[in-house]
Design a protein around this motif. Sequence first.
Motif, PDB file in Angstrom:
ATOM      1  N   THR A 116      17.228 -30.805 -26.353  1.00  0.00           N
ATOM      2  CA  THR A 116      17.483 -29.520 -27.003  1.00  0.00           C
ATOM      3  C   THR A 116      17.534 -28.429 -25.943  1.00  0.00           C
ATOM      4  OG1 THR A 116      16.757 -27.993 -28.746  1.00  0.00           O
ATOM      5  CG2 THR A 116      15.042 -28.944 -27.360  1.00  0.00           C
ATOM      6  N   LEU A 117      18.142 -27.321 -26.291  1.00  0.00           N
ATOM      7  CA  LEU A 117      18.240 -26.195 -25.367  1.00  0.00           C
ATOM      8  C   LEU A 117      16.940 -25.392 -25.405  1.00  0.00           C
ATOM      9  CD1 LEU A 117      20.130 -24.599 -23.440  1.00  0.00           C
ATOM     10  CD2 LEU A 117      20.816 -23.239 -25.428  1.00  0.00           C
ATOM     11  N   ILE A 118      16.325 -25.188 -24.248  1.00  0.00           N
ATOM     12  CA  ILE A 118      15.067 -24.453 -24.155  1.00  0.00           C
ATOM     13  C   ILE A 118      15.371 -22.965 -23.991  1.00  0.00           C
ATOM     14  CG2 ILE A 118      12.883 -24.209 -22.931  1.00  0.00           C
ATOM     15  CD1 ILE A 118      13.292 -26.904 -24.305  1.00  0.00           C
ATOM     16  N   GLY A 119      14.828 -22.161 -24.882  1.00  0.00           N
ATOM     17  CA  GLY A 119      15.082 -20.728 -24.849  1.00  0.00           C
ATOM     18  C   GLY A 119      13.976 -19.949 -24.169  1.00  0.00           C
ATOM     19  N   LYS A 120      14.191 -18.646 -24.078  1.00  0.00           N
ATOM     20  CA  LYS A 120      13.242 -17.743 -23.439  1.00  0.00           C
ATOM     21  C   LYS A 120      12.850 -16.657 -24.435  1.00  0.00           C
ATOM     22  CE  LYS A 120      14.283 -16.412 -19.304  1.00  0.00           C
ATOM     23  NZ  LYS A 120      14.930 -15.681 -18.176  1.00  0.00           N
ATOM     24  N   ALA A 121      11.573 -16.334 -24.468  1.00  0.00           N
ATOM     25  CA  ALA A 121      11.090 -15.309 -25.390  1.00  0.00           C
ATOM     26  C   ALA A 121      11.577 -13.930 -24.951  1.00  0.00           C
ATOM     27  CB  ALA A 121       9.567 -15.332 -25.455  1.00  0.00           C
ATOM     28  N   MET A 142       5.662 -17.090 -27.057  1.00  0.00           N
ATOM     29  CA  MET A 142       5.525 -15.791 -26.388  1.00  0.00           C
ATOM     30  C   MET A 142       4.640 -15.938 -25.161  1.00  0.00           C
ATOM     31  SD  MET A 142       7.379 -13.673 -28.103  1.00  0.00           S
ATOM     32  CE  MET A 142       6.771 -12.042 -27.737  1.00  0.00           C
ATOM     33  N   ILE A 143       5.152 -16.637 -24.168  1.00  0.00           N
ATOM     34  CA  ILE A 143       4.443 -16.785 -22.901  1.00  0.00           C
ATOM     35  C   ILE A 143       5.436 -16.592 -21.762  1.00  0.00           C
ATOM     36  CG2 ILE A 143       2.665 -18.323 -23.833  1.00  0.00           C
ATOM     37  CD1 ILE A 143       4.175 -20.661 -22.570  1.00  0.00           C
ATOM     38  N   LEU A 144       4.905 -16.200 -20.606  1.00  0.00           N
ATOM     39  CA  LEU A 144       5.726 -16.013 -19.414  1.00  0.00           C
ATOM     40  C   LEU A 144       5.121 -16.792 -18.258  1.00  0.00           C
ATOM     41  CD1 LEU A 144       6.659 -12.204 -19.374  1.00  0.00           C
ATOM     42  CD2 LEU A 144       8.197 -14.141 -19.705  1.00  0.00           C
ATOM     43  N   GLU A 158       2.872  -4.314 -21.884  1.00  0.00           N
ATOM     44  CA  GLU A 158       1.625  -4.835 -22.438  1.00  0.00           C
ATOM     45  C   GLU A 158       1.823  -6.251 -22.967  1.00  0.00           C
ATOM     46  OE1 GLU A 158       0.138  -2.145 -25.316  1.00  0.00           O
ATOM     47  OE2 GLU A 158      -0.249  -0.524 -23.888  1.00  0.00           O
ATOM     48  N   ASN A 159       2.961  -6.475 -23.627  1.00  0.00           N
ATOM     49  CA  ASN A 159       3.249  -7.822 -24.123  1.00  0.00           C
ATOM     50  C   ASN A 159       3.461  -8.799 -22.970  1.00  0.00           C
ATOM     51  OD1 ASN A 159       3.082  -6.873 -26.727  1.00  0.00           O
ATOM     52  ND2 ASN A 159       5.299  -6.641 -26.993  1.00  0.00           N
ATOM     53  N   GLU A 160       4.072  -8.316 -21.876  1.00  0.00           N
ATOM     54  CA  GLU A 160       4.257  -9.172 -20.707  1.00  0.00           C
ATOM     55  C   GLU A 160       2.917  -9.604 -20.134  1.00  0.00           C
ATOM     56  OE1 GLU A 160       6.832  -7.923 -17.601  1.00  0.00           O
ATOM     57  OE2 GLU A 160       8.379  -7.192 -18.953  1.00  0.00           O
ATOM     58  N   GLU A 161       1.996  -8.663 -20.038  1.00  0.00           N
ATOM     59  CA  GLU A 161       0.673  -8.995 -19.503  1.00  0.00           C
ATOM     60  C   GLU A 161      -0.039 -10.007 -20.397  1.00  0.00           C
ATOM     61  OE1 GLU A 161      -3.437  -6.702 -18.079  1.00  0.00           O
ATOM     62  OE2 GLU A 161      -1.761  -5.576 -18.965  1.00  0.00           O
ATOM     63  N   TYR A 162       0.059  -9.802 -21.709  1.00  0.00           N
ATOM     64  CA  TYR A 162      -0.556 -10.754 -22.641  1.00  0.00           C
ATOM     65  C   TYR A 162       0.101 -12.130 -22.510  1.00  0.00           C
ATOM     66  CZ  TYR A 162      -1.318 -13.279 -27.006  1.00  0.00           C
ATOM     67  OH  TYR A 162      -1.605 -14.253 -27.925  1.00  0.00           O
ATOM     68  N   ALA A 163       1.446 -12.148 -22.434  1.00  0.00           N
ATOM     69  CA  ALA A 163       2.166 -13.420 -22.356  1.00  0.00           C
ATOM     70  C   ALA A 163       1.825 -14.171 -21.075  1.00  0.00           C
ATOM     71  CB  ALA A 163       3.671 -13.166 -22.437  1.00  0.00           C
TER      72      ALA A 163
END
Length: 587
Positions: A110-115, A79-81, A121-126
């Motif tokens: 492997t295939l790298i996915g996106k959270a 859970m990071i951006l 608020e979660n975006e700011e935390y990530a």
Amino acid sequence: MSTSDGASMRSLSEISEEETLRLSVDLVAAARRNLGFLRLVNESLWLHQTPTILESIRRYDELWMPLISDLSDGSSPPMILPPLDIEWVWYCHTLNPVGYRQYCESRFYTLIGKAAIFNEENEEYALNRCKEIWIQRYPTEPFENEYDDSTLQTSVSTFHEYLLKEVTKQRHLFTKFSEPYYSEIVYLIAARQRYKGFLYMMHRFGDSCSVLVPTSDILLMWITHQSYPTAYTLDTKGLEEEMRKVVGAWEAVKKEDIEDTEKLWDRIFDQPYEKAGGLAIRKAVDVKPPIYWEVTDTDVNAKYSSMLPRFLLEVCLTVKLKPKMKTLSCDASKEFLRLQMVRCHRELKIDRPLSNFTSQRWQKALHLYCEFGTKGMVLEVRQRGGGCIKGSRLRESVTFLWNDLLRAPSLNLAKEIDQKVRVATSITPPVQASYLLKCVPDRVSDDSGAMISDVILKMNQYHPQEGRWLSRTVLDHAGRECFVIRFRVGGGFWRRGAETPSAVKWEDRIIEIREGRWSYVAGSIGRAPEKVVGIAKPKDPPEGWHAHWNLSTGDELSVRWESSRSSSGLSFSLTNQQSTDSMVQCI
């Protein structure tokens, strides 16, 4: 499989999860988040300079992808951006699912996915969490893109050139979804339903067409789905060849391919393929809408309560005749379809001959922009030669209300008229549009704001009315009174008789704006609202200008007019002691 081998016609809402592909990501929330992201990218001009893009690609390839690969735990991405520039490159890379998968598997096995992070608020935390991890892993690399000439890359690898083309190609992607209704939840829910129908059509009957052309709403869902690569790969497993038939956002489109896709959709769902807010993509640069819709999260008017917001929606009307309808008969040649509004604009009548339509396919009859306050529209089948030679006789009518359409699946409703005509109407959700105001002349008023009238004179016990002000009433889009503008043009008193007002000096010809509506005391006679929201006082103009006013806002307005054989027009100058001069010239 051809459509003749499949099931009978069905509506989009009848398709079950078992019959279509299961979507493992919330496309409604994801699309809404992606639209905000694309808008931010579109407004970040620094992000589209070639040297900046190359630096972003380097950071993405050499720093971000190894980092996210090490942090990924099985099928659940962390859970990071990443920073904006890296996220933009990542987003563009995922829009080529085959190339992205090959890149990941060849480098990280492997295939790298996106959270799936859709909350602010979660975006700011990530983002903050990513920054902490980044600083620990890359202490000498800045978290944000701090490109300068000293870091200019002298040589660019083949892979970086490929990514540069992908990013440059998507530079104007937001322009395809810039209308404000794209972000409305009800629109996105309808778009997801149509996207599921598109996948169902491709899965069951994909071999009927060599190319499939998506509409703009389906395209939005498709690229949103692609931007979450692990979910997209899982959901479309076994459909890789069929997905290659879908035309991308910037690919050339043939008219025949659009028609083939429309026919296939019609045969499966018995609905028009194109709809309001969902036209088939045709070319790289779409035609701009005939009205300007500014995308804003808040009402630009937060000061004047007398101004009520105005909401517009897009309406698309398509027609298809019943199969047994004989369009060439004598009666049919006299029949036509008439559109009218449920409320307001009673004089609006748009006619379309039924002979223009066929029973073979849905045909677009009208594409309109309507105010939500009109409530809906009435469609009538009429026949010429009624009570008078030029008149017409009503055969049957149906009504489409905007509220009913907003509750309908895919924002689309179909009805039958006179057992011979099928009409499908689709809309976009109403969104706030620009304010529409007009100024109309009104009665002369006195210094107190009361209209010059015997009625006012009698109410004041025949006390004379002093002063003369020309009055103009400002009306909004619905004809409601919003403001009263008054221009002082004379002095003197008015009683019963032939008193002549006295002229006032130029510097006394004040202009004032009052907020609200007239307070009527008898018929059309009334008093201006009390609240004054703006005053303009005339002053001697500076050299080279013809008129000058001091405004109550602190600004100064100067006007100059020119008229000659070669050119004519008006020039305006609005200045303020705390800002620089600004000029607007109207020719």
